[in-house]
Motif scaffolding. Structure first.
Motif, PDB file in Angstrom:
ATOM      1  N   LYS A 180       0.833  -1.204   0.000  1.00  0.00           N
ATOM      2  CA  LYS A 180       0.000   0.000   0.000  1.00  0.00           C
ATOM      3  C   LYS A 180       0.870   1.256   0.000  1.00  0.00           C
ATOM      4  N   VAL A 181       1.932   1.236   0.812  1.00  0.00           N
ATOM      5  CA  VAL A 181       2.842   2.383   0.863  1.00  0.00           C
ATOM      6  C   VAL A 181       3.461   2.626  -0.510  1.00  0.00           C
ATOM      7  N   GLU A 182       3.921   1.548  -1.154  1.00  0.00           N
ATOM      8  CA  GLU A 182       4.529   1.687  -2.477  1.00  0.00           C
ATOM      9  C   GLU A 182       3.530   2.235  -3.489  1.00  0.00           C
ATOM     10  N   SER A 183       2.307   1.765  -3.428  1.00  0.00           N
ATOM     11  CA  SER A 183       1.283   2.239  -4.356  1.00  0.00           C
ATOM     12  C   SER A 183       1.044   3.735  -4.190  1.00  0.00           C
ATOM     13  N   ILE A 184       0.955   4.187  -2.945  1.00  0.00           N
ATOM     14  CA  ILE A 184       0.725   5.608  -2.668  1.00  0.00           C
ATOM     15  C   ILE A 184       1.907   6.451  -3.146  1.00  0.00           C
ATOM     16  N   LEU A 185       3.122   6.019  -2.811  1.00  0.00           N
ATOM     17  CA  LEU A 185       4.312   6.780  -3.186  1.00  0.00           C
ATOM     18  C   LEU A 185       4.471   6.868  -4.700  1.00  0.00           C
ATOM     19  N   ARG A 186       4.270   5.757  -5.380  1.00  0.00           N
ATOM     20  CA  ARG A 186       4.488   5.747  -6.825  1.00  0.00           C
ATOM     21  C   ARG A 186       3.395   6.515  -7.564  1.00  0.00           C
ATOM     22  N   ASN A 187       2.196   6.462  -7.046  1.00  0.00           N
ATOM     23  CA  ASN A 187       1.122   7.250  -7.638  1.00  0.00           C
ATOM     24  C   ASN A 187       1.436   8.738  -7.517  1.00  0.00           C
ATOM     25  N   SER A 188       1.913   9.140  -6.343  1.00  0.00           N
ATOM     26  CA  SER A 188       2.286  10.537  -6.129  1.00  0.00           C
ATOM     27  C   SER A 188       3.468  10.934  -7.009  1.00  0.00           C
ATOM     28  N   SER A 189       4.465  10.054  -7.103  1.00  0.00           N
ATOM     29  CA  SER A 189       5.644  10.357  -7.920  1.00  0.00           C
ATOM     30  C   SER A 189       5.293  10.456  -9.394  1.00  0.00           C
ATOM     31  N   ALA A 190       4.395   9.590  -9.856  1.00  0.00           N
ATOM     32  CA  ALA A 190       3.981   9.635 -11.260  1.00  0.00           C
ATOM     33  C   ALA A 190       3.323  10.978 -11.585  1.00  0.00           C
ATOM     34  N   LYS A 191       2.525  11.493 -10.660  1.00  0.00           N
ATOM     35  CA  LYS A 191       1.889  12.799 -10.863  1.00  0.00           C
ATOM     36  C   LYS A 191       2.940  13.906 -10.917  1.00  0.00           C
ATOM     37  N   THR A 192       3.921  13.828 -10.018  1.00  0.00           N
ATOM     38  CA  THR A 192       4.984  14.832 -10.004  1.00  0.00           C
ATOM     39  C   THR A 192       5.800  14.781 -11.291  1.00  0.00           C
ATOM     40  N   LEU A 193       6.074  13.576 -11.771  1.00  0.00           N
ATOM     41  CA  LEU A 193       6.826  13.424 -13.018  1.00  0.00           C
ATOM     42  C   LEU A 193       6.055  13.993 -14.203  1.00  0.00           C
ATOM     43  N   LYS A 194       4.757  13.783 -14.226  1.00  0.00           N
ATOM     44  CA  LYS A 194       3.939  14.338 -15.309  1.00  0.00           C
ATOM     45  C   LYS A 194       3.958  15.866 -15.278  1.00  0.00           C
ATOM     46  N   GLN A 195       3.971  16.425 -14.079  1.00  0.00           N
ATOM     47  CA  GLN A 195       3.980  17.880 -13.940  1.00  0.00           C
ATOM     48  C   GLN A 195       5.322  18.486 -14.333  1.00  0.00           C
ATOM     49  N   ASN A 196       6.403  17.746 -14.114  1.00  0.00           N
ATOM     50  CA  ASN A 196       7.735  18.306 -14.300  1.00  0.00           C
ATOM     51  C   ASN A 196       8.486  17.766 -15.510  1.00  0.00           C
ATOM     52  N   CYS A 197       8.012  16.668 -16.084  1.00  0.00           N
ATOM     53  CA  CYS A 197       8.735  16.056 -17.203  1.00  0.00           C
ATOM     54  C   CYS A 197       7.856  15.956 -18.444  1.00  0.00           C
ATOM     55  N   ASP A 198       7.093  14.893 -18.552  1.00  0.00           N
ATOM     56  CA  ASP A 198       6.262  14.665 -19.737  1.00  0.00           C
ATOM     57  C   ASP A 198       4.866  14.268 -19.278  1.00  0.00           C
ATOM     58  N   GLN A 199       3.892  15.130 -19.503  1.00  0.00           N
ATOM     59  CA  GLN A 199       2.544  14.873 -19.016  1.00  0.00           C
ATOM     60  C   GLN A 199       1.861  13.720 -19.747  1.00  0.00           C
ATOM     61  N   ASN A 200       2.402  13.325 -20.895  1.00  0.00           N
ATOM     62  CA  ASN A 200       1.798  12.243 -21.670  1.00  0.00           C
ATOM     63  C   ASN A 200       2.445  10.884 -21.409  1.00  0.00           C
ATOM     64  N   ALA A 201       3.491  10.860 -20.616  1.00  0.00           N
ATOM     65  CA  ALA A 201       4.222   9.612 -20.382  1.00  0.00           C
ATOM     66  C   ALA A 201       3.501   8.729 -19.370  1.00  0.00           C
ATOM     67  N   ASP A 202       3.611   7.426 -19.562  1.00  0.00           N
ATOM     68  CA  ASP A 202       3.107   6.442 -18.599  1.00  0.00           C
ATOM     69  C   ASP A 202       4.321   5.919 -17.836  1.00  0.00           C
ATOM     70  N   TYR A 203       4.581   6.497 -16.678  1.00  0.00           N
ATOM     71  CA  TYR A 203       5.819   6.201 -15.969  1.00  0.00           C
ATOM     72  C   TYR A 203       5.827   4.815 -15.332  1.00  0.00           C
ATOM     73  N   MET A 204       4.666   4.295 -14.979  1.00  0.00           N
ATOM     74  CA  MET A 204       4.633   2.937 -14.453  1.00  0.00           C
ATOM     75  C   MET A 204       4.929   1.926 -15.556  1.00  0.00           C
ATOM     76  N   ALA A 205       4.387   2.158 -16.748  1.00  0.00           N
ATOM     77  CA  ALA A 205       4.681   1.271 -17.877  1.00  0.00           C
ATOM     78  C   ALA A 205       6.172   1.323 -18.213  1.00  0.00           C
ATOM     79  N   GLN A 206       6.755   2.517 -18.126  1.00  0.00           N
ATOM     80  CA  GLN A 206       8.190   2.649 -18.362  1.00  0.00           C
ATOM     81  C   GLN A 206       8.994   1.872 -17.319  1.00  0.00           C
TER      82      GLN A 206
END
Length: 215
Positions: A180-206
Motif C-alpha cells: 500500500k505504501v509503495e502504491s501511494i508513493l508511486r502514484n504521487s511520484s507519477a503525478k509529479t513526473l507528469k507535472q515536471n517532465c512529460d505529461q503524456n508519459a506512462d511512468y509505471m509502464a516505463q
C-alpha cells in the motif's frame, strides 16, 4: 494505481534463503538534508528472520524512500541544473530520463525485490506450517507425556506452533502494508513526473519495461 508484484523481474530471489541488497551510491546527495536519528544502512542481507522481525528492513526501506520519492522535486531540479540549467525542453526531458534510469527506477526495483523476497518467504513458511500440522494430525506427533516428568512439553509444542502462525500473520500484514505504501508513493511520484517532465508519459509502464530489460 496499485502496487503490482513483479515476479517475472525477480525469479531468482524466490528460491534462495537470503539476498544481499545495497543502496546506490547516488542515493544520498550531500546537498540534501535528511532528518535521521541513526546512521543509514547501506547494505541489507535479507533473510526470513529479518522479514518477520522487520526493524532493519524498515530502516532500509525508509532510507530508499527518503532518498527518492520523498525528495523527487529536489532530485529533478538537481538533474535539470546539470543539463544547461534546465533552460531547453530537450535538456529537461534528458534530465528526467537520466534520473529515472539512474536513480528512481533502480530504487523502486530494489524495494520490489525486498517485498517479493519476503512474500516468497511468507508463502514458504505457510506451506511448511500447513505441512507440519497435517503431518502431526496424521501421525499424532504430540506424544503422550507423563506430567510428572515433563508437565510442559505438550503445551510447549502447541505454543511453538501458534507462535509460528502468528509470525506468518504478522509477516503477511507487513507485506500488505508495504504494498500500500509503495502504491501511494508511486502514484504521487507519477503525478509529479507528469507535472515536471512529460505529461503524456506512462511512468509505471516505463518502469515495468525497465525492470524487464535489467533482469
Amino acid at each position: 494505481m496499485r502496487y503490482t508484484k513483479q515476479t517475472k523481474a525477480h525469479p531468482r530471489h524466490m528460491s534462495t534463503d537470503k539476498i544481499t541488497l545495497r543502496t546506490p551510491d547516488v542515493l544520498l546527495d550531500p546537498n540534501l538534508e535528511f532528518s535521521t536519528e541513526e546512521p543509514p544502512i547501506r547494505e541489507l542481507v535479507l533473510t526470513r528472520k529479518r522479514c518477520i522481525d522487520s526493524s532493519i528492513v524498515d530502516s532500509f526501506l525508509k532510507l530508499l524512500r527518503n532518498g527518492s520519492d520523498d525528495i523527487l522535486r529536489q532530485k529533478l531540479s538537481s538533474y535539470s541544473q546539470a543539463q544547461d540549467n534546465g533552460r531547453a525542453n530537450s535538456s529537461k526531458k534528458t534530465s528526467c530520463e537520466q534520473y529515472l534510469k539512474k536513480e528512481l527506477y533502480p530504487n523502486w526495483q530494489t524495494r520490489d525485490q525486498i517485498i517479493s523476497f519476503c512474500e516468497g518467504q511468507s508463502e514458504q513458511l505457510k506451506h511448511e506450517l500447513d505441512a507440519g500440522t497435517s503431518k502431526s494430525i496424521r501421525s499424532n506427533v504430540i506424544p503422550e507425556i507423563d506430567p510428572r516428568l515433563d508437565p510442559y512439553s505438550a503445551r510447549r509444542i502447541i505454543y511453538d506452533r501458534e507462535a509460528a502462525y502468528k509470525d506468518w500473520k504478522r509477516l503477511n500484514s507487513w507485506i500488505e502494508n508495504n504494498k500500500k505504501v509503495e502504491s501511494i508513493l508511486r502514484n504521487s511520484s507519477a503525478k509529479t513526473l507528469k507535472q515536471n517532465c512529460d505529461q503524456n508519459a506512462d511512468y509505471m509502464a516505463q518502469f515495468f519495461s525497465f525492470i524487464n530489460k535489467t533482469t
